[in-house]
Design a protein around this motif. Sequence first.
Motif, mmCIF file in Angstrom:
data_model
loop_
_atom_site.group_PDB
_atom_site.id
_atom_site.type_symbol
_atom_site.label_atom_id
_atom_site.label_comp_id
_atom_site.label_asym_id
_atom_site.label_seq_id
_atom_site.Cartn_x
_atom_site.Cartn_y
_atom_site.Cartn_z
ATOM 1 N N GLU A 81 44.038 30.774 32.431
ATOM 2 C CA GLU A 81 43.499 30.693 33.788
ATOM 3 C C GLU A 81 42.315 29.719 33.854
ATOM 4 N N VAL A 82 41.432 29.796 32.872
ATOM 5 C CA VAL A 82 40.267 28.912 32.854
ATOM 6 C C VAL A 82 40.699 27.454 32.666
ATOM 7 N N GLU A 83 41.627 27.217 31.754
ATOM 8 C CA GLU A 83 42.085 25.854 31.482
ATOM 9 C C GLU A 83 42.721 25.207 32.703
ATOM 10 N N TYR A 84 43.328 26.009 33.568
ATOM 11 C CA TYR A 84 43.991 25.475 34.748
ATOM 12 C C TYR A 84 43.128 25.579 36.012
ATOM 13 N N GLY A 85 41.813 25.660 35.825
ATOM 14 C CA GLY A 85 40.894 25.525 36.951
ATOM 15 C C GLY A 85 40.621 26.784 37.733
ATOM 16 N N CYS A 86 40.863 27.948 37.143
ATOM 17 C CA CYS A 86 40.566 29.205 37.828
ATOM 18 C C CYS A 86 39.072 29.275 38.148
ATOM 19 N N SER A 87 38.712 29.686 39.374
ATOM 20 C CA SER A 87 37.307 29.801 39.763
ATOM 21 C C SER A 87 36.672 30.999 39.052
ATOM 22 N N HIS A 88 35.342 31.006 39.029
ATOM 23 C CA HIS A 88 34.623 32.103 38.382
ATOM 24 C C HIS A 88 35.002 33.439 38.998
ATOM 25 N N TRP A 89 35.069 33.487 40.325
ATOM 26 C CA TRP A 89 35.346 34.766 40.984
ATOM 27 C C TRP A 89 36.788 35.207 40.801
ATOM 28 N N GLN A 90 37.715 34.241 40.731
ATOM 29 C CA GLN A 90 39.095 34.604 40.420
ATOM 30 C C GLN A 90 39.199 35.151 39.006
ATOM 31 N N TYR A 91 38.452 34.565 38.088
ATOM 32 C CA TYR A 91 38.423 35.050 36.704
ATOM 33 C C TYR A 91 37.913 36.485 36.655
ATOM 34 N N GLU A 92 36.827 36.766 37.403
ATOM 35 C CA GLU A 92 36.276 38.117 37.422
ATOM 36 C C GLU A 92 37.249 39.100 38.056
ATOM 37 N N ARG A 93 37.955 38.662 39.117
ATOM 38 C CA ARG A 93 38.942 39.541 39.750
ATOM 39 C C ARG A 93 40.068 39.880 38.773
ATOM 40 N N CYS A 94 40.511 38.880 38.009
ATOM 41 C CA CYS A 94 41.562 39.137 37.018
ATOM 42 C C CYS A 94 41.080 40.140 35.981
ATOM 43 N N ASN A 95 39.866 39.950 35.479
ATOM 44 C CA ASN A 95 39.286 40.891 34.531
ATOM 45 C C ASN A 95 39.306 42.305 35.085
ATOM 46 N N ALA A 96 38.837 42.438 36.343
ATOM 47 C CA ALA A 96 38.681 43.762 36.942
ATOM 48 C C ALA A 96 40.019 44.466 37.141
ATOM 49 N N VAL A 97 41.021 43.758 37.667
ATOM 50 C CA VAL A 97 42.285 44.428 37.963
ATOM 51 C C VAL A 97 43.053 44.736 36.681
ATOM 52 N N ILE A 98 42.956 43.883 35.658
ATOM 53 C CA ILE A 98 43.609 44.174 34.382
ATOM 54 C C ILE A 98 42.947 45.383 33.728
ATOM 55 N N LYS A 99 41.609 45.428 33.812
ATOM 56 C CA LYS A 99 40.886 46.591 33.278
ATOM 57 C C LYS A 99 41.326 47.871 33.964
ATOM 58 N N ASP A 100 41.408 47.849 35.293
ATOM 59 C CA ASP A 100 41.814 49.047 36.036
ATOM 60 C C ASP A 100 43.243 49.461 35.675
ATOM 61 N N MET A 101 44.121 48.466 35.505
ATOM 62 C CA MET A 101 45.513 48.776 35.180
ATOM 63 C C MET A 101 45.621 49.419 33.804
ATOM 64 N N ILE A 102 44.886 48.884 32.811
ATOM 65 C CA ILE A 102 44.948 49.444 31.465
ATOM 66 C C ILE A 102 44.395 50.868 31.448
ATOM 67 N N LEU A 103 43.320 51.118 32.201
ATOM 68 C CA LEU A 103 42.804 52.487 32.316
ATOM 69 C C LEU A 103 43.851 53.410 32.924
ATOM 70 N N PHE A 104 44.537 52.921 33.953
ATOM 71 C CA PHE A 104 45.569 53.735 34.604
ATOM 72 C C PHE A 104 46.697 54.033 33.624
ATOM 73 N N LEU A 105 47.119 53.027 32.870
ATOM 74 C CA LEU A 105 48.195 53.234 31.896
ATOM 75 C C LEU A 105 47.773 54.236 30.825
ATOM 76 N N ASP A 106 46.512 54.139 30.395
ATOM 77 C CA ASP A 106 46.022 55.077 29.388
ATOM 78 C C ASP A 106 46.065 56.511 29.916
ATOM 79 N N SER A 107 45.749 56.690 31.201
ATOM 80 C CA SER A 107 45.796 58.035 31.787
ATOM 81 C C SER A 107 47.215 58.582 31.820
ATOM 82 N N ALA A 108 48.202 57.663 31.787
ATOM 83 C CA ALA A 108 49.610 58.080 31.762
ATOM 84 C C ALA A 108 50.172 58.052 30.339
#
Length: 412
Positions: free
Chosen positions: A122-149
């Motif tokens: 994402e960074v190499e292809y010009g992802c903005s700082h805020w898009q990078y943070e959004r990706c971090n956040a949603v992947i983190k939330d998804m992994i937490l959700f998967l762990d709960s299951a």
Amino acid sequence: MMKKIKVTDLCSELEQKLVELHYSDDSMRRYRKVFREFTEYADGCDYSQSKGTDFLVWKFQQLGGFVTGGEHSKNGMYYFRAIRSLAEYYNFGILFRRNEFHGEIVWPEPFKEATEGFLRYEVEYGCSHWQYERCNAVIKDMILFLDSASVHDFNGITSGLISRFIATMVGLAPVTIAERISALRQYFKYAYLNEYTDKPIAAYLPHPPQRARTKLPTVWTEDQIESLINAVDTTTPVGKRDYAIILIGARLGFRIGDILNLTINDIDWDNKQISIVQGKTGETLTMPLPSDVGWAIIDYLKNGRPITDYQNIFVTHNAPYVGCPFKSTLRTNLSKALKRSGITIDKTKHYGWHSLRHSLATNLLQNNVEVSTISDILGHSDPQVAHHYLRVDMKGLSTCALEVEVMDYAKE
């Protein structure tokens, strides 16, 4: 297979981390109470997120429910907060506070290589700082959700789990949901194409409808803007910070994320200019630095900002003074200033930090500034985007030049 650690050991590790982050004595007292009760409940067992959920259910039944008002509501809040913090620390090795990452995130081993590779891509292809943070956040939330299951790798993900995770986004704005789903779709495509999974998980994700902007943006008149600015309490360090932030938003129309990313190197004091790389577009924007904005920043740096090595100008005023102030805190402080100003607020409309940007655009239009010039001031990559801010006064369109007056001030 997830790591094994006793509940008592995990609680001790997290408690030490909270102390290192200078959590207040009151917060530590509440966290320790929850950790002690959870340790007793676990009775020597290994930690799992399901164990934490079972504890919350047991506590809920024991108390007959958690209250929603008064001092006792804060106690109930800490049960949820402490148990969630344990889940996050267990999975990622760091703490999250309102999507702020306190430390270097360590992704769980089954997702580690794919996630780190995707974020580099994402960074190499010009992802903005805020898009990078959004990706971090949603992947983190998804992994937490998967762990709960009890799902700890890509191959355990099913369409049903994806649907349940998307359902947790209920209440978010449609555009936010669309952005989170888009980030996940790119993530799962990357994992599939790079053979981290043989399942086309991206196909499980829905395609939310694209909604055009139908609501008129909230705008304040020039007199209301001045009333708002004058209502900020500049006798306190936090007030000095908020005053400078509001001035930047009102005078220059910067997005709140770009304001919080400002560093001292972004300001050319000799030439009275301020330059930023916009988080949303990645484009550089250079603007004249108005006198009152310059002096407000100087006052905050000299008389309000805590002593910290953090490079950004505006920082949180909670120890250890590392990181930007939370947007929710700033939103609350803006609301307080609006109330003190005496401005009548329509509660059916959104009046957050972006309303300052809306107002600047509309007031410039009413002063006969060209739409193309306004688009340049707002830093839009596409001039047509400016029309969203200008629908409230389309009759005022005309052609003229913008003359920005910047008063002289001395550098101190």
